[in-house]
Design an enzyme around this catalytic site. Structure first.
Site, PDB file in Angstrom:
ATOM      1  N   GLY A 131       0.763  -1.085   0.062  1.00 12.98           N
ATOM      2  CA  GLY A 131       0.175  -0.190  -0.040  1.00 12.98           C
ATOM      3  C   GLY A 131       0.863   1.515  -0.067  1.00 12.98           C
ATOM      4  CG  ASP A 132       2.514   2.305   3.531  1.00 15.32           C
ATOM      5  OD1 ASP A 132       2.680   1.195   3.277  1.00 15.32           O
ATOM      6  OD2 ASP A 132       2.334   2.886   4.858  1.00 15.32           O
ATOM      7  CD  GLU A 133       6.626  -1.237   3.374  1.00 18.74           C
ATOM      8  OE1 GLU A 133       7.500  -1.871   2.910  1.00 18.74           O
ATOM      9  OE2 GLU A 133       6.316  -1.535   4.501  1.00 18.74           O
TER      10      GLU A 133
END
Length: 284
Positions: free
Chosen positions: A79-81
């Site tokens: 998701g956010d990496e």
């Protein structure tokens, strides 16, 4: 490829790193792997909704590609990496300048619908062959450096050091133990009195959460609250603290003690939950 951003996924970037390692070994050159994490993406999703968060991720991916050379690669892992492969770097300077350029570019607000969203990025860097000679170790060590950057201040970059693996393992252990602590009811509330110095009377309490670890003893909140926020446990902890505080107040009332206000700290993540008011009502 990642369906949202169109970037390479973990499998493809791992394959490219493996190829880069073979070339670097043959020509005795170096390359860098950068692990990037968008700080507080969950808070952004909670505040503005998942559709806005998805647009942010796509715009973030576009800006990332503008920060690297044509021969380099950028991928989305989760998701956010994100992950960047910097081909043929002479040393740490190239990786440092790229990391700094990314942080500078991301400081400009993202304009999404009627919102202006400003983000920070935490970056970890590993260098071939000093920090690993295969894709798994290079990615793992870049991740470890990224988590140290995130825990230190956010919005910074760090190069991998061997000590970071122990720190990363320690963080994962702490997260696991914190999940068990919630199940085993190991969280305690200490009540700090608030005094009116003009009358020398008790005017209220502040409820402060402490973790009574079965081995480590009392763990202060500055050690486990950041882990709880990153692991998505802070809402559950906040609800438990509220219930415990209300239960204690009721016990004091039953004992005939004077009723004074009790302040309970609330995480910004918990405060943005749509059911926050219902949670307070349920605890009361």
């Amino acid at each position: 490829y990642d369906s949202l951003t169109g970037l390479p996924n973990r499998a493809l970037i791992s394959d490219r790193i493996t190829t880069a390692a073979s070339i670097a070994h043959r020509h005795r050159t170096k390359f860098a792997v950068l692990s990037l994490n968008i700080d507080r993406l969950k808070t952004i999703n909670d505040s503005f909704g998942l559709p806005v968060g998805d647009i942010l991720l796509k715009d973030f991916a576009v800006r990332l590609k503008e920060c690297i050379r044509d021969e380099d690669s950028v991928a989305r892992l989760t998701g956010d990496e994100f992950l960047i492969l910097l081909e043929e770097v002479e040393g740490t300077d190239c990786a440092s300048s790229t990391a700094q350029r990314i942080m500078d570019v991301m400081q400009e607000a993202f304009h999404i619908d009627d919102h202006q969203i400003v983000i920070t990025v935490s970056i970890g860097i590993s260098i071939y062959p000093e920090h690993g000679t295969d894709a798994n170790s290079l990615i793992k060590n870049a991740d470890a450096a990224m988590y140290v950057a995130k825990a230190s201040a956010r919005g910074i970059f760090r190069f991998f050091t061997p000590e970071m693996n122990a720190m990363s393992a320690g963080r994962l252990l702490l997260e696991h133990e914190l999940r068990q602590a919630l199940k085993n009811d190991e969280l305690l509330i200490h009540y700090q009195p608030q005094l009116d110095l003009t009358t020398n009377t008790l005017s209220g309490f502040e409820a402060l959460v402490r973790w009574n670890h079965p081995v480590r003893g009392l763990v202060p909140p500055n050690q486990f609250i950041p882990v709880a926020e990153e692991a998505g446990l802070i809402v559950q902890i906040g609800e438990q603290v509220m219930r415990k505080a209300c239960f204690q107040i009721k016990q004091w009332q039953a004992q005939g003690l004077p009723v004074v206000p009790v302040a309970v700290n609330v995480s910004s993540v918990q405060f943005r939950q749509a059911n926050f008011l219902a949670t307070v009502r349920a605890a009361l």
